[in-house]
Write an enzyme that holds these catalytic residues in place. Structure first.
Site, PDB file in Angstrom:
ATOM      1  CB  CYS A 167      49.886  78.059  55.175  1.00  0.00           C
ATOM      2  SG  CYS A 167      49.727  78.666  53.661  1.00  0.00           S
TER       3      CYS A 167
HETATM    4  C1  UN1 Z   1      51.246  80.219  51.749  1.00  0.00           C
HETATM    5  O1  UN1 Z   1      52.070  79.674  52.366  1.00  0.00           O
HETATM    6  O2  UN1 Z   1      50.367  80.978  52.504  1.00  0.00           O
HETATM    7  O3  UN1 Z   1      52.599  76.449  47.517  1.00  0.00           O
HETATM    8  C2  UN1 Z   1      51.304  80.037  50.598  1.00  0.00           C
HETATM    9  C3  UN1 Z   1      53.419  77.244  48.005  1.00  0.00           C
HETATM   10  C4  UN1 Z   1      53.351  78.794  47.440  1.00  0.00           C
HETATM   11  C5  UN1 Z   1      52.233  79.162  48.388  1.00  0.00           C
HETATM   12  C6  UN1 Z   1      52.326  79.133  49.757  1.00  0.00           C
HETATM   13  N1  UN1 Z   1      53.242  78.969  46.050  1.00  0.00           N
HETATM   14  O4  UN1 Z   1      54.307  76.970  48.782  1.00  0.00           O
END
Ligand code: UN1
Length: 518
Positions: free
Chosen positions: A289
């Site tokens: 995300c």
């Molecule tokens: C997610 O994509 O739901 O910052 C979390 C990051 C990871 C967490 C992503 N430590 O990309």
């Protein structure tokens, strides 16, 4: 290769039968390899789990917080001792490259490290009263039974962000992981229950599809069995979950999609920005995300950045996630199918770069430097789309998968406007050597997280994680901030004067001399 049978676990016992049907979780890098046979539950099973969690919660809350903290310490230790095995399972089941999967497991350990000590804090405050012989206090109370619904792109790290603090604070949990990462979820659940010595019913796991989960959640909320919902997934489903929780006067903890911008200013270190774009845009095949959505390049460095970014992307290794690759397969077939629909948004005004083709990598649509057999799994070409603008779907909406848009700006205000235009607000980044630009960007951008000279991905596990706008409702996970999701403040006032002292009325007043002048 070992193939598991996975079924829901309620009150410490595996659930017999599969009222919601059976599915197979396959290795997306080798579709003929079944990782798990999964027995799905129905809405009634979810309600049963909520009832069990609700019944178990009080006794769990009575366990002293430092003892719950020790449980978290033991869980962290057991996860650490099983780090390689759990990471290998993550790689097999969702295709995340093994070094990244190790990082993902490390994120559980980091989260346990943070919260094991919180068991000895979980501070309330002593607050002075406006009246004598009276004392005020605040306490953090657990919320109750928590439903946690998570996606499969971070099949263990993100669940731990909810489940570790929820348990530590004295809540019980019903967890609904993604069906396509069920074997990984089962391993996580077992490590937690064994490592933590958790009493039966405190942490339950239910496998179910999305519509069933929604129906079960609705029934459990109607029955008063769920007190908090945590959800990580799409903005569309998040809005429905938020609405459902709102009907019960609850605010869900929502971690939703992103269209995460990266601004490359005229003073940026271009090599560093290219490295950040490559990792942010194509790491985990763009299925985080926090993945990079659009590079917003100052017009003076656009050509240089784009040329180098396209070269680096074309040269990157893609393929077998156990090999040394930038990224592996899509998480599951549903994501490659959806990705094809995003690719159809590319218009004639756009310029495509980054690979020898677009869409699924096959023998007929090959990619140089591919590790392994592309047709054995679901692998997609990395795609850079130059010339995207607001109004283009590809600029405005999240395109979960290996796709990065590029656009240009002239003034920093324009860059901020472009960064905010899609209406998400999860992560963002700026590459600059000018401190004032970094701070002006921070102030203007709507994102919950800002990186300076770092990619949009890669949040550390003890800073607040979460977004605004279409990325979430302002809830934050991780570190001390998540405590406000899993506890409710209770205010206590204790009057030991032996008489009724009325607040605001029976308060002593000193007499100031307002006319005094030096
Ligand atoms: C997610 O994509 O739901 O910052 C979390 C990051 C990871 C967490 C992503 N430590 O990309």
């Amino acid at each position: 290769m070992d193939q598991r049978t996975v079924s829901s676990v309620i009150a410490g016992r595996p659930v017999a039968g599969a009222p919601g049907g059976r599915i197979r979780s396959t290795n997306p890098a080798r579709l003929d390899e079944v990782v798990a046979d999964v027995a799905l539950g129905d809405a009634t099973l979810l309600v049963t789990a909520a009832q069990v969690a609700s019944d178990a919660q009080r006794a769990w809350a009575d366990v002293p917080a430092p003892v719950r903290g020790r449980a978290i310490a033991h869980i962290g230790r057991l996860v650490e001792d099983n780090k390689q095995a759990l990471a290998a399972l993550v790689t097999r089941e969702i295709g995340k490259p093994y070094p990244e999967a190790l990082g993902e497991v490390q994120e559980i350990i980091d989260t346990c490290d943070f919260f094991l000590g919180e068991g000895r804090r979980l501070y309330g405050q002593t607050v002075p009263s406006e009246m004598p012989d009276k004392q005020l206090f605040t306490f953090r109370n657990p919320v109750g039974a928590v439903a946690v619904i998570t996606a499969g792109n971070f099949p263990v790290a993100v669940p731990s962000w909810y489940i570790v603090p929820a348990l530590l604070c004295g809540n019980s949990v019903v967890w609904k992981p993604a069906e396509y990462s069920a074997a990984t979820a089962a391993a996580f659940h077992e490590l937690f229950c064994r490592g933590g010595g958790l009493p039966p019913g405190v942490f339950n796991v239910v496998y179910a599809d999305g519509p069933t989960t929604f129906a079960g959640l609705e029934q459990a909320l109607d029955a008063g069995l769920i007190d908090k919902v945590g959800f990580t997934g799409s903005s569309e489903v998040g809005a429905r979950i938020g609405e459902l929780a709102g009907r019960h006067l609850q605010s869900a903890c929502l971690e939703l999609g992103g269209k995460n911008p990266m601004v490359v200013t005229a003073s940026a270190d271009i090599d560093l920005a290219v490295e950040g774009a490559l990792f942010g845009g194509f790491g985990t095949a763009g299925q985080r995300c926090t993945s990079l959505g659009t590079v917003i390049c100052h017009e003076s460095v656009h050509d240089e950045f784009l040329t180098r970014f396209a070269e680096a992307t074309a040269a990157a290794a893609v393929g077998d996630p156990f090999a040394d690759v930038l990224y592996g397969p899509m998480l599951d077939i549903r994501f490659s199918e959806r990705f094809e629909r995003f690719l159809a948004w590319i218009g004639p005004q756009h310029k495509i770069m980054g690979s020898s083709g677009i869409g699924r990598i096959t023998a007929a649509n090959p990619r140089a430097r591919f590790a392994g057999d592309p047709e054995a799994g679901i692998f997609c070409h990395p795609t850079i789309v130059d010339g995207v603008r607001p109004g283009d779907k590809i600029f405005d909406q999240e395109t979960f998968g290996p796709l990065v848009g590029v656009t240009t700006y002239r003034t920093l205000d324009q860059a901020v406007e472009l960064a905010n235009a899609p209406g998400y607000g999860l992560s963002s980044s700026i590459y600059t050597s000018d401190a004032s630009e970094a701070f002006r960007f921070r102030r203007g951008v709507s994102a919950g997280m800002v990186s300076v000279n770092n990619s949009t991905s890669g949040a550390e596990a003890h800073l607040p994680f979460g977004g605004n706008g279409k990325s979430g409702n302002g809830s934050r996970q991780s570190g001390q901030w998540v405590l406000d999701q899993f506890t409710r403040w209770q205010a206590l006032n204790w009057d030991y004067s032996g008489r009724l002292q009325k607040a605001q009325m029976d308060v002593a007043e000193l007499t100031p001399d307002h006319d005094f002048r030096l």
